[in-house]
Design a protein around this motif. Structure first.
Motif, PDB file in Angstrom:
ATOM      1  N   GLU A 135       0.843  -1.205   0.000  1.00 19.04           N
ATOM      2  CA  GLU A 135       0.000   0.000   0.000  1.00 19.04           C
ATOM      3  C   GLU A 135       0.877   1.253   0.000  1.00 19.04           C
ATOM      4  OE1 GLU A 135      -2.818   2.144   3.375  1.00 19.04           O
ATOM      5  OE2 GLU A 135      -2.766  -0.049   3.321  1.00 19.04           O
ATOM      6  N   GLY A 136       1.905   1.272   0.845  1.00 20.08           N
ATOM      7  CA  GLY A 136       2.809   2.422   0.919  1.00 20.08           C
ATOM      8  C   GLY A 136       3.622   2.604  -0.350  1.00 20.08           C
ATOM      9  N   LYS A 137       4.025   1.499  -0.957  1.00 22.01           N
ATOM     10  CA  LYS A 137       4.784   1.573  -2.208  1.00 22.01           C
ATOM     11  C   LYS A 137       3.899   2.107  -3.328  1.00 22.01           C
ATOM     12  CE  LYS A 137       7.574  -1.181  -5.362  1.00 22.01           C
ATOM     13  NZ  LYS A 137       8.212  -2.462  -5.623  1.00 22.01           N
ATOM     14  N   ALA A 138       2.655   1.620  -3.391  1.00 25.81           N
ATOM     15  CA  ALA A 138       1.709   2.069  -4.422  1.00 25.81           C
ATOM     16  C   ALA A 138       1.392   3.557  -4.271  1.00 25.81           C
ATOM     17  CB  ALA A 138       0.422   1.245  -4.357  1.00 25.81           C
ATOM     18  N   ASP A 139       1.359   4.037  -3.034  1.00 34.59           N
ATOM     19  CA  ASP A 139       1.082   5.455  -2.777  1.00 34.59           C
ATOM     20  C   ASP A 139       2.321   6.334  -2.932  1.00 34.59           C
ATOM     21  OD1 ASP A 139      -1.495   4.698  -2.160  1.00 34.59           O
ATOM     22  OD2 ASP A 139      -1.279   4.930   0.012  1.00 34.59           O
ATOM     23  N   GLY A 140       3.472   5.711  -3.213  1.00 32.20           N
ATOM     24  CA  GLY A 140       4.710   6.472  -3.347  1.00 32.20           C
ATOM     25  C   GLY A 140       5.312   6.877  -2.014  1.00 32.20           C
ATOM     26  N   GLU A 141       4.829   6.283  -0.924  1.00 33.29           N
ATOM     27  CA  GLU A 141       5.326   6.622   0.412  1.00 33.29           C
ATOM     28  C   GLU A 141       6.597   5.865   0.762  1.00 33.29           C
ATOM     29  OE1 GLU A 141       4.136   9.009   2.357  1.00 33.29           O
ATOM     30  OE2 GLU A 141       2.633   9.481   0.841  1.00 33.29           O
ATOM     31  N   PHE A 142       6.769   4.662   0.212  1.00 32.42           N
ATOM     32  CA  PHE A 142       7.933   3.844   0.507  1.00 32.42           C
ATOM     33  C   PHE A 142       8.684   3.548  -0.790  1.00 32.42           C
ATOM     34  CE2 PHE A 142       5.126   1.844   3.993  1.00 32.42           C
ATOM     35  CZ  PHE A 142       5.502   2.805   4.919  1.00 32.42           C
ATOM     36  N   ASP A 143       9.999   3.570  -0.707  1.00 29.99           N
ATOM     37  CA  ASP A 143      10.848   3.222  -1.831  1.00 29.99           C
ATOM     38  C   ASP A 143      11.416   1.826  -1.562  1.00 29.99           C
ATOM     39  OD1 ASP A 143      12.434   3.230  -4.086  1.00 29.99           O
ATOM     40  OD2 ASP A 143      14.016   4.442  -3.155  1.00 29.99           O
ATOM     41  N   ILE A 144      10.592   0.810  -1.857  1.00 29.54           N
ATOM     42  CA  ILE A 144      10.955  -0.571  -1.566  1.00 29.54           C
ATOM     43  C   ILE A 144      11.021  -1.355  -2.872  1.00 29.54           C
ATOM     44  CG2 ILE A 144      10.247  -2.687  -0.370  1.00 29.54           C
ATOM     45  CD1 ILE A 144       8.568  -0.953   1.500  1.00 29.54           C
ATOM     46  N   GLU A 145      12.146  -2.021  -3.104  1.00 30.05           N
ATOM     47  CA  GLU A 145      12.257  -2.852  -4.302  1.00 30.05           C
ATOM     48  C   GLU A 145      11.583  -4.201  -4.121  1.00 30.05           C
ATOM     49  OE1 GLU A 145      16.082  -3.238  -6.176  1.00 30.05           O
ATOM     50  OE2 GLU A 145      16.642  -1.229  -5.492  1.00 30.05           O
ATOM     51  N   ASN A 146      11.777  -4.829  -2.947  1.00 27.11           N
ATOM     52  CA  ASN A 146      11.257  -6.168  -2.717  1.00 27.11           C
ATOM     53  C   ASN A 146      10.401  -6.175  -1.447  1.00 27.11           C
ATOM     54  OD1 ASN A 146      10.912  -8.912  -1.989  1.00 27.11           O
ATOM     55  ND2 ASN A 146      12.773  -9.487  -3.091  1.00 27.11           N
ATOM     56  N   VAL A 147       9.099  -6.012  -1.618  1.00 27.69           N
ATOM     57  CA  VAL A 147       8.155  -5.929  -0.500  1.00 27.69           C
ATOM     58  C   VAL A 147       8.200  -7.197   0.353  1.00 27.69           C
ATOM     59  CG1 VAL A 147       5.691  -5.846   0.070  1.00 27.69           C
ATOM     60  CG2 VAL A 147       6.637  -4.255  -1.619  1.00 27.69           C
ATOM     61  N   GLU A 148       8.277  -8.356  -0.297  1.00 24.46           N
ATOM     62  CA  GLU A 148       8.275  -9.621   0.434  1.00 24.46           C
ATOM     63  C   GLU A 148       9.471  -9.715   1.376  1.00 24.46           C
ATOM     64  OE1 GLU A 148       7.728  -9.438  -2.912  1.00 24.46           O
ATOM     65  OE2 GLU A 148       5.582  -9.859  -2.813  1.00 24.46           O
ATOM     66  N   LEU A 149      10.648  -9.351   0.872  1.00 29.97           N
ATOM     67  CA  LEU A 149      11.853  -9.413   1.686  1.00 29.97           C
ATOM     68  C   LEU A 149      11.789  -8.430   2.846  1.00 29.97           C
ATOM     69  CD1 LEU A 149      14.678 -10.532   2.199  1.00 29.97           C
ATOM     70  CD2 LEU A 149      15.564  -8.791   0.617  1.00 29.97           C
ATOM     71  N   VAL A 150      11.329  -7.220   2.587  1.00 30.97           N
ATOM     72  CA  VAL A 150      11.235  -6.215   3.643  1.00 30.97           C
ATOM     73  C   VAL A 150      10.227  -6.655   4.712  1.00 30.97           C
ATOM     74  CG1 VAL A 150      10.599  -3.817   4.167  1.00 30.97           C
ATOM     75  CG2 VAL A 150      12.004  -4.331   2.167  1.00 30.97           C
ATOM     76  N   ALA A 151       9.117  -7.270   4.314  1.00 33.90           N
ATOM     77  CA  ALA A 151       8.128  -7.768   5.275  1.00 33.90           C
ATOM     78  C   ALA A 151       8.734  -8.878   6.136  1.00 33.90           C
ATOM     79  CB  ALA A 151       6.887  -8.277   4.541  1.00 33.90           C
ATOM     80  N   ASP A 152       9.478  -9.788   5.505  1.00 36.39           N
ATOM     81  CA  ASP A 152      10.139 -10.862   6.258  1.00 36.39           C
ATOM     82  C   ASP A 152      11.133 -10.282   7.270  1.00 36.39           C
ATOM     83  OD1 ASP A 152       8.801 -12.842   4.858  1.00 36.39           O
ATOM     84  OD2 ASP A 152      10.512 -13.397   3.600  1.00 36.39           O
ATOM     85  N   ILE A 153      11.960  -9.366   6.810  1.00 34.33           N
ATOM     86  CA  ILE A 153      12.968  -8.763   7.686  1.00 34.33           C
ATOM     87  C   ILE A 153      12.304  -8.042   8.853  1.00 34.33           C
ATOM     88  CG2 ILE A 153      14.737  -6.946   7.830  1.00 34.33           C
ATOM     89  CD1 ILE A 153      15.561  -7.792   4.947  1.00 34.33           C
ATOM     90  N   THR A 154      11.254  -7.284   8.571  1.00 32.25           N
ATOM     91  CA  THR A 154      10.544  -6.562   9.628  1.00 32.25           C
ATOM     92  C   THR A 154      10.023  -7.526  10.679  1.00 32.25           C
ATOM     93  OG1 THR A 154       9.878  -4.859   8.045  1.00 32.25           O
ATOM     94  CG2 THR A 154       8.672  -4.949  10.129  1.00 32.25           C
ATOM     95  N   HIS A 155       9.359  -8.578  10.214  1.00 28.80           N
ATOM     96  CA  HIS A 155       8.791  -9.559  11.144  1.00 28.80           C
ATOM     97  C   HIS A 155       9.868 -10.164  12.039  1.00 28.80           C
ATOM     98  CE1 HIS A 155       6.692 -13.032  12.713  1.00 28.80           C
ATOM     99  NE2 HIS A 155       7.668 -13.771  12.238  1.00 28.80           N
ATOM    100  N   TYR A 156      10.966 -10.615  11.445  1.00 30.39           N
ATOM    101  CA  TYR A 156      12.004 -11.282  12.231  1.00 30.39           C
ATOM    102  C   TYR A 156      12.764 -10.316  13.129  1.00 30.39           C
ATOM    103  CZ  TYR A 156      10.814 -15.563   9.906  1.00 30.39           C
ATOM    104  OH  TYR A 156      10.119 -16.660   9.465  1.00 30.39           O
ATOM    105  N   CYS A 157      12.884  -9.063  12.720  1.00 29.73           N
ATOM    106  CA  CYS A 157      13.492  -8.058  13.600  1.00 29.73           C
ATOM    107  C   CYS A 157      12.621  -7.840  14.833  1.00 29.73           C
ATOM    108  CB  CYS A 157      13.692  -6.736  12.867  1.00 29.73           C
ATOM    109  SG  CYS A 157      15.058  -6.747  11.705  1.00 29.73           S
ATOM    110  N   ILE A 158      11.325  -7.690  14.621  1.00 29.00           N
ATOM    111  CA  ILE A 158      10.411  -7.478  15.749  1.00 29.00           C
ATOM    112  C   ILE A 158      10.415  -8.698  16.663  1.00 29.00           C
ATOM    113  CG2 ILE A 158       7.999  -7.127  16.418  1.00 29.00           C
ATOM    114  CD1 ILE A 158       7.692  -5.653  13.695  1.00 29.00           C
ATOM    115  N   LYS A 159      10.402  -9.863  16.067  1.00 30.83           N
ATOM    116  CA  LYS A 159      10.424 -11.105  16.844  1.00 30.83           C
ATOM    117  C   LYS A 159      11.700 -11.171  17.703  1.00 30.83           C
ATOM    118  CE  LYS A 159       9.405 -15.921  15.927  1.00 30.83           C
ATOM    119  NZ  LYS A 159       9.132 -16.895  14.894  1.00 30.83           N
ATOM    120  N   GLY A 160      12.799 -10.732  17.150  1.00 31.99           N
ATOM    121  CA  GLY A 160      14.054 -10.720  17.889  1.00 31.99           C
ATOM    122  C   GLY A 160      14.090  -9.706  19.017  1.00 31.99           C
ATOM    123  N   LEU A 161      13.223  -8.715  18.943  1.00 33.38           N
ATOM    124  CA  LEU A 161      13.154  -7.685  19.987  1.00 33.38           C
ATOM    125  C   LEU A 161      12.222  -8.063  21.137  1.00 33.38           C
ATOM    126  CD1 LEU A 161      12.953  -4.496  17.730  1.00 33.38           C
ATOM    127  CD2 LEU A 161      14.936  -5.333  19.016  1.00 33.38           C
TER     128      LEU A 161
END
Length: 195
Positions: A135-161
């Motif tokens: 949604e953020g990428k489509a709105d031009g709010e985020f400059d993300i090349e690979n949404v799937e990878l960023v979502a995975d990284i976010t999840h595992y970072c939060i889990k690690g915290l």
């Protein structure tokens, strides 16, 4: 009482007993007696105490998942959703662990058991992050090349915290009001969002 209500009653009673007495000190008989259900009824739903424990963890994760879904459904910007999803996850995990008393030790000691049960929750949470990032990428709010990878990284970072957050080692002495702008700056910087 319907089948699902009976099962939920058994799970709720088990959670309370596990929280009060610990997993090791709670028996199937304790759960049957405290829930005012016979052992036969309990064994109709669960073959072992470990199965009951899994059901308790699943129930707690469903509560967290519902909270995360509520945040994702809000009519706010993707940036606000990401920060709120992060804090909702961490606050809900902390509240769940603290609320469950003696179950805390079992939770951390049996982390691999918990991980098995968490698999579905983890997949659903990653999908929520993908949705918000898309949604953020489509709105031009985020400059993300690979949404799937960023979502995975976010999840595992939060889990690690989770553990440092639960024990108050993360942002020691900071309130959410003072930490959220710093977290937002870090997250938005990683997402290519200029502030």
């Amino acid at each position: 009482m319907s089948i699902s209500k009976t099962r939920q009653t058994l799970v709720d009673v088990a959670r309370q007993l596990f929280a009060k007495n610990g997993l090791e000190n709670t028996t199937m008989n304790d759960i049957a007696v405290q829930s005012k259900k016979g052992r036969r009824t309990l064994y109709t739903y669960f073959k072992s105490k470990e199965e009951v424990y899994y059901a308790v963890i699943e129930s707690e994760l469903e509560r967290l998942s519902d909270k995360m879904d509520e945040v994702a459904a809000k009519h706010t910007t993707p940036q606000e959703k990401i920060i709120e999803l992060i804090y909702t996850h961490l606050d809900s995990i902390k509240e769940t662990v603290m609320r469950n008393g003696n179950l805390r030790a079992a939770f951390f000691r049996n982390i691999w058991m918990v991980e098995k049960v968490r698999k579905n929750f983890d997949e659903a949470e990653i999908e929520l992050f993908r949705k918000v990032y898309s949604e953020g990428k489509a709105d031009g709010e985020f400059d993300i090349e690979n949404v799937e990878l960023v979502a995975d990284i976010t999840h595992y970072c939060i889990k690690g915290l989770e553990v440092p957050y639960i024990y108050g080692r993360l942002g020691n002495g900071m309130t959410p009001e003072t930490s959220k702008p710093l977290v937002a700056k870090f997250v938005y910087g990683a997402l290519g969002k200029l502030m």
